[in-house]
Design a protein around this motif. Structure first.
Motif, PDB file in Angstrom:
ATOM      1  N   GLU A  24       1.005  -1.347  -0.325  1.00 56.60           N
ATOM      2  CA  GLU A  24       0.140  -0.002  -0.371  1.00 56.60           C
ATOM      3  C   GLU A  24       0.734   1.579  -0.415  1.00 56.60           C
ATOM      4  OE1 GLU A  24      -3.815  -0.592  -0.126  1.00 56.60           O
ATOM      5  OE2 GLU A  24      -3.359  -2.368  -0.221  1.00 56.60           O
ATOM      6  N   LEU A  25       1.151   1.822  -0.902  1.00 59.49           N
ATOM      7  CA  LEU A  25       1.553   3.279  -1.281  1.00 59.49           C
ATOM      8  C   LEU A  25       0.870   4.653  -0.809  1.00 59.49           C
ATOM      9  CD1 LEU A  25       2.882   2.957  -4.673  1.00 59.49           C
ATOM     10  CD2 LEU A  25       3.691   1.733  -2.795  1.00 59.49           C
ATOM     11  N   GLN A  59      -3.307   3.080  -5.286  1.00 56.41           N
ATOM     12  CA  GLN A  59      -1.700   3.081  -4.805  1.00 56.41           C
ATOM     13  C   GLN A  59      -1.310   1.616  -4.327  1.00 56.41           C
ATOM     14  OE1 GLN A  59      -1.362   6.422  -6.293  1.00 56.41           O
ATOM     15  NE2 GLN A  59      -0.470   5.910  -4.216  1.00 56.41           N
ATOM     16  N   THR A  60      -1.756   0.790  -4.759  1.00 51.12           N
ATOM     17  CA  THR A  60      -2.007  -0.957  -4.388  1.00 51.12           C
ATOM     18  C   THR A  60      -1.361  -1.181  -5.166  1.00 51.12           C
ATOM     19  OG1 THR A  60      -3.958  -0.461  -2.886  1.00 51.12           O
ATOM     20  CG2 THR A  60      -2.347  -2.916  -2.801  1.00 51.12           C
ATOM     21  N   LEU A  61       0.785  -2.334  -4.913  1.00 55.08           N
ATOM     22  CA  LEU A  61       0.947  -2.761  -5.951  1.00 55.08           C
ATOM     23  C   LEU A  61       0.012  -4.289  -5.375  1.00 55.08           C
ATOM     24  CD1 LEU A  61       4.473  -1.587  -5.329  1.00 55.08           C
ATOM     25  CD2 LEU A  61       2.447  -1.053  -6.912  1.00 55.08           C
ATOM     26  N   ARG A  62       0.183  -5.135  -7.134  1.00 56.16           N
ATOM     27  CA  ARG A  62       0.000  -6.798  -5.967  1.00 56.16           C
ATOM     28  C   ARG A  62       0.598  -7.791  -7.141  1.00 56.16           C
ATOM     29  NH1 ARG A  62      -5.323  -4.225  -5.507  1.00 56.16           N
ATOM     30  NH2 ARG A  62      -6.423  -4.857  -4.159  1.00 56.16           N
ATOM     31  N   VAL A  63       1.423  -8.734  -6.950  1.00 59.01           N
ATOM     32  CA  VAL A  63       2.480  -9.416  -7.068  1.00 59.01           C
ATOM     33  C   VAL A  63       1.887 -10.577  -6.723  1.00 59.01           C
ATOM     34  CG1 VAL A  63       4.445 -10.280  -7.137  1.00 59.01           C
ATOM     35  CG2 VAL A  63       4.063  -7.518  -7.597  1.00 59.01           C
ATOM     36  N   THR A  79       4.735   7.130  -7.183  1.00 54.85           N
ATOM     37  CA  THR A  79       4.114   6.076  -8.092  1.00 54.85           C
ATOM     38  C   THR A  79       5.275   5.267  -7.957  1.00 54.85           C
ATOM     39  OG1 THR A  79       5.023   7.128  -9.127  1.00 54.85           O
ATOM     40  CG2 THR A  79       2.663   7.822  -8.834  1.00 54.85           C
ATOM     41  N   TYR A  80       4.723   3.972  -8.884  1.00 57.82           N
ATOM     42  CA  TYR A  80       5.340   2.886  -8.694  1.00 57.82           C
ATOM     43  C   TYR A  80       6.059   2.641  -9.733  1.00 57.82           C
ATOM     44  CZ  TYR A  80       6.872  -2.006  -9.948  1.00 57.82           C
ATOM     45  OH  TYR A  80       7.753  -3.058 -10.572  1.00 57.82           O
TER      46      TYR A  80
END
Length: 331
Positions: A222-223, A252-256, A228-229
């Motif tokens: 959670e950024l 604002q969420t990265l999912r991997v 920004t990524y």
């Protein structure tokens, strides 16, 4: 002629291989000591271990042996015997050298064997009065973790009709977790984040003789809304293997989805770019960049189904810039 025949017979007997010397001839013997074993006990301290007990690699264990009655027909004086240590155990004293005494007389000695999974039993030349109806000895042992190889349980066969099944504390099944998160503000203006992941302690499959690791744990980060990524910057490293799993950015969420199992400690690295708005406080006031403003992210690890969160950790970086320049003058 008779004397000559006697001499030739003597020479012939002396030339016989050792295994052909009659049992009545006293000679050193090296063999399998399993035939002497009456009983074997496994203890921790003074207490015997039983089915279902838990043991750890650090536990100091004791193996106690009871031998069968020993008599003259066994031709024991000066003989040596290798005694196997039960599977999944090993000698805890590489310099083992211990006397076995009966009524004050040294009857035999146990020493470390050529391997960690055996000891050597050596009888003295003078054994005193035979038969010996009960002879016992014991020595320190420990779990042979290399042999256990990730098993949650180990069935330890002490004697033919006695097996004790123990739980291995060190191998208790455990999900991986986010162990920590840190970041560094770089001269390029980006933040380099590092997330450390603990390894999974996976279940052991006896049929396949292997650990069954899970692939596909879900990593989320959670950024804050002021960063920004940086595209294509994420790397997953487990042991010596590096991969670049796909990153889904949702607001604002990265999912991997992790594309390799966490069989060892793992690390996720990636970068974000803070915007100039990072120097605007929550109260809307412009802060002095030279004093810096904190940027935080929260890393999470989820089960592959995406419904069960395993753990999370927050990272924080101080972002600094040059002071605002203010100029005054007369109109």
């Amino acid at each position: 002629m008779r004397k000559l025949l006697q001499i030739l017979c003597c020479i012939g007997l002396c030339a016989l291989p050792l295994e052909m010397i009659p049992a009545s001839v006293s000679a050193e013997t090296v063999g399998d000591g399993a035939e002497f074993i009456e009983n074997v006990e496994l203890l921790r301290g003074d207490s015997a271990l039983n089915n279902g007990d838990s043991v750890a690699a650090a536990d100091e264990l004791v193996l106690r042996y009871t031998l069968k009655p020993l008599d003259e027909s066994m031709n024991l004086p000066g003989s040596e015997w290798d005694i196997a240590i039960p599977e999944y155990l090993e000698n805890n004293h590489p310099a083992l050298n211990q006397e076995i005494k009966i009524d004050g007389q040294t009857i035999a000695r146990i020493t470390a064997g050529a391997r960690k999974d055996q000891i050597k039993l050596t009888f003295e030349q003078e054994l005193g009065e035979l038969p010996i109806y009960e002879m016992k000895f014991e020595f320190g042992a420990r779990l042979a973790m290399d042999e256990i190889d990730g098993r949650q349980e180990a069935a330890i066969g002490l004697v033919a009709d006695h097996t004790v099944r123990l739980k291995i504390t060190d191998n208790a099944i455990k999900d991986p977790a986010v162990a920590g998160k840190s970041g560094v503000y770089e001269k390029t203006g980006t933040i380099a984040w590092t997330v450390s992941l603990s390894k999974q302690i996976a279940p052991f499959d006896e049929d396949q003789n292997a650990l069954q690791y899970t692939t596909g744990f879900l990593f989320c980060d959670e950024l804050t809304d002021k960063q920004t990524y940086v595209e294509n910057s994420l790397t997953l490293k487990v042991g010596d293997r590096e991969t670049h799993p796909a990153v889904q950015v949702d607001g604002q969420t990265l999912r991997v989805t992790l594309d390799q199992p966490l069989s060892q400690e793992g690390f996720i690295t990636y970068r974000t770019m803070p915007s100039s708005a990072v120097f605007v406080g929550d109260d809307g006031q412009l802060a002095d960049p030279s004093q810096g403003m904190k940027v935080t992210n929260t890393a999470q690890l989820w089960q592959p189904d995406g419904f069960t969160k395993l753990s999370e950790a927050q990272g924080e970086v101080l972002v600094k810039g040059e002071s605002w320049l203010m100029k005054t003058g007369e109109s």
